[in-house]
Design a protein around this motif. Sequence first.
Motif, PDB file in Angstrom:
ATOM      1  N   GLY A  69      -2.382  -2.230  -5.569  1.00  0.00           N
ATOM      2  CA  GLY A  69      -1.547  -2.514  -6.734  1.00  0.00           C
ATOM      3  C   GLY A  69      -0.395  -3.467  -6.513  1.00  0.00           C
ATOM      4  O   GLY A  69       0.533  -3.500  -7.320  1.00  0.00           O
ATOM      5  N   THR A  70      -0.417  -4.251  -5.414  1.00  0.00           N
ATOM      6  CA  THR A  70       0.749  -5.081  -5.108  1.00  0.00           C
ATOM      7  C   THR A  70       0.583  -6.532  -5.539  1.00  0.00           C
ATOM      8  O   THR A  70       1.480  -7.117  -6.135  1.00  0.00           O
ATOM      9  N   HIS A  71      -0.548  -7.124  -5.201  1.00  0.00           N
ATOM     10  CA  HIS A  71      -0.710  -8.560  -5.440  1.00  0.00           C
ATOM     11  C   HIS A  71      -2.187  -8.833  -5.700  1.00  0.00           C
ATOM     12  O   HIS A  71      -3.050  -7.982  -5.459  1.00  0.00           O
ATOM     13  N   ALA A 107       0.099  -7.786   1.728  1.00  0.00           N
ATOM     14  CA  ALA A 107      -0.082  -8.220   0.346  1.00  0.00           C
ATOM     15  C   ALA A 107       0.436  -9.646   0.127  1.00  0.00           C
ATOM     16  O   ALA A 107       0.374 -10.165  -0.979  1.00  0.00           O
ATOM     17  N   HIS A 108       0.982 -10.265   1.197  1.00  0.00           N
ATOM     18  CA  HIS A 108       1.518 -11.627   1.061  1.00  0.00           C
ATOM     19  C   HIS A 108       0.902 -12.597   2.059  1.00  0.00           C
ATOM     20  O   HIS A 108       1.606 -13.196   2.871  1.00  0.00           O
ATOM     21  N   PRO A 109      -0.433 -12.762   2.002  1.00  0.00           N
ATOM     22  CA  PRO A 109      -1.039 -13.812   2.826  1.00  0.00           C
ATOM     23  C   PRO A 109      -0.583 -15.179   2.329  1.00  0.00           C
ATOM     24  O   PRO A 109      -0.140 -15.305   1.180  1.00  0.00           O
ATOM     25  N   LYS A 132       7.046  -4.589   7.653  1.00  0.00           N
ATOM     26  CA  LYS A 132       6.892  -6.036   7.480  1.00  0.00           C
ATOM     27  C   LYS A 132       6.085  -6.262   6.201  1.00  0.00           C
ATOM     28  O   LYS A 132       4.883  -6.043   6.168  1.00  0.00           O
ATOM     29  N   HIS A 133       6.782  -6.668   5.145  1.00  0.00           N
ATOM     30  CA  HIS A 133       6.114  -6.828   3.854  1.00  0.00           C
ATOM     31  C   HIS A 133       5.650  -8.271   3.649  1.00  0.00           C
ATOM     32  O   HIS A 133       4.628  -8.516   3.020  1.00  0.00           O
ATOM     33  N   ASP A 134       6.399  -9.209   4.171  1.00  0.00           N
ATOM     34  CA  ASP A 134       6.108 -10.625   3.939  1.00  0.00           C
ATOM     35  C   ASP A 134       6.416 -11.371   5.237  1.00  0.00           C
ATOM     36  O   ASP A 134       6.957 -10.784   6.190  1.00  0.00           O
ATOM     37  N   LEU A 173      12.393  -8.257   1.565  1.00  0.00           N
ATOM     38  CA  LEU A 173      11.058  -7.947   1.049  1.00  0.00           C
ATOM     39  C   LEU A 173      10.219  -9.215   0.949  1.00  0.00           C
ATOM     40  O   LEU A 173       9.074  -9.230   1.356  1.00  0.00           O
ATOM     41  N   HIS A 174      10.812 -10.283   0.391  1.00  0.00           N
ATOM     42  CA  HIS A 174      10.026 -11.472   0.077  1.00  0.00           C
ATOM     43  C   HIS A 174      10.638 -12.752   0.605  1.00  0.00           C
ATOM     44  O   HIS A 174      11.838 -12.973   0.465  1.00  0.00           O
ATOM     45  N   VAL A 175       9.780 -13.566   1.161  1.00  0.00           N
ATOM     46  CA  VAL A 175      10.195 -14.876   1.651  1.00  0.00           C
ATOM     47  C   VAL A 175      10.093 -15.878   0.505  1.00  0.00           C
ATOM     48  O   VAL A 175       9.040 -15.983  -0.135  1.00  0.00           O
ATOM     49  N   ILE A 233       4.235  -6.095 -10.313  1.00  0.00           N
ATOM     50  CA  ILE A 233       4.677  -6.644  -9.036  1.00  0.00           C
ATOM     51  C   ILE A 233       4.340  -8.148  -8.988  1.00  0.00           C
ATOM     52  O   ILE A 233       5.064  -8.924  -9.568  1.00  0.00           O
ATOM     53  N   HIS A 234       3.227  -8.505  -8.377  1.00  0.00           N
ATOM     54  CA  HIS A 234       2.944  -9.921  -8.142  1.00  0.00           C
ATOM     55  C   HIS A 234       1.688 -10.384  -8.884  1.00  0.00           C
ATOM     56  O   HIS A 234       0.849  -9.566  -9.267  1.00  0.00           O
ATOM     57  N   GLY A 235       1.579 -11.700  -9.009  1.00  0.00           N
ATOM     58  CA  GLY A 235       0.391 -12.254  -9.646  1.00  0.00           C
ATOM     59  C   GLY A 235       0.119 -13.675  -9.194  1.00  0.00           C
ATOM     60  O   GLY A 235       0.906 -14.270  -8.451  1.00  0.00           O
TER      61      GLY A 235
HETATM   62 FE   LIG Z   1       5.717  -8.087  -2.407  1.00  0.00          FE
END
Ligand SMILES: [Fe+2]
Length: 455
Positions: free
Chosen positions: A102-104, A146-148, A194-196, A257-259, A438-440
Amino acid sequence: MTAKPYLTGHYTPVADEITATGLTVEGTLPPELSGRLIRNGHNPKPGVTPTHWFKGSGMVHGIRLRDGRAEWYRNRWVHTPALDGAPYLTEHGPDLTASVAGTHVIEHAGRLLALCEANLPFELTPELETVGAHDFGGRLRTAMTAHPKVDPVTGELHFFGSSPVPPFLTYHVADAGGEIIRSVEVPGASAALKHDFGLTRHHVVFIEGNVTFDPAEHSGIPYGWRDEQPARIGLMPRAGDGAGRIRWFSIEPGNLLHVGNAYEDGLGRVVLEGPTVDAEGFRRSWNWWVGAPGRGSEPLSRSFNRRWVVDPAAGTVDEQIIDDLPVEFPTLNEEYLGAEHRYQYAVSFPDDEGYGEYGIVKYDRVTGARRIRRIGDARLPSEAVFVPAAGATGEDDGYLLTVVSDLKQDASQLLVLDASGLDRVATVHLPRRVTAGIHGSWIPDHGPDADADRG
Ligand SMILES: [Fe+2]
């Protein structure tokens, strides 16, 4: 019991899956917007109260645009074992297919993948039906962030798998065809969340903040803030033997959280930017995510843009908070991923004192200007996805796509903004309110399968 914040207001889940065609458009949709905007987020089934926002089952919402028309809207749960209640932890260890996914959601090598960092990705059809877990033909044996990052130069997909137990960090590269060509354990990593991460032309940039594995945390996500956890940036050369040459640099306490982006400047330094919280911000954010007392009014509290400049030659890191507006969900023209960018976009939130508001923010990193596009009262925009204009000549020559949750009208719209001046280009009226998520990603039409879902 007070209602969980992630099940109320903008975050109230929708109860079913629908499909609607021939959506109403105000303004003019640019014809080059031919493709699908797909947005993921947590939307537990009716009657289910997850113990953590991030434990809610993933639901994707898709809007299909073509030739100036908005052809369809559809929403689908990602049909994983977790949606039917399968546990993540089994007697054989974690079940990487028990994902809420459910993240991205991204596309790479023609595969549409719904992501959650503790699990394998789940492949979806162009119409958002679930195909199943995707392990890259058996080659992916870790979870997947979730952030490739897609390298805009090579088309490779760079990503990592993070784990609270060894091996803590495994780095993977898939080629432009979607085959994993490299997997390597990263030495010196810890159990820190490590999220991103960042990807520059020559380096992979890992970030370990003060949030790390905490087995005493019982919300279902076993992480918590620890002052004694060293905050660090790891610079790993991208070259084949890079893992053995990773260098870790101490930074100030915090949790990113996010770069927004990472790049090498003209002096060989690595610049990294992204919204970051301090201990108090993390505590208030986490309490929102689990529905505990002492929470902020928004999912992110005290989340401010921070810049780190890592100088490998001098062995130093210079860091500073670069804006006082609470923001999250940084985005950019992804052609500039890993290169020095001028424009950064984000979503702004009001803070607990009422400073700031929901809006789409544009930063000009050359002039220092910050522009905010106000979205309106009780209207929460989602992450602003940048789509380049046809024949674009400038970095901000394109559009920002955001899905708005409108509580007053109990409805949602897809807003298309001109990324240059943030003026509204078109509004697509959606047949239901879309749960704030969240993301799209924007998935442009390309290749022979582009017409697969016509009609
Ligand atoms: Fe994220």
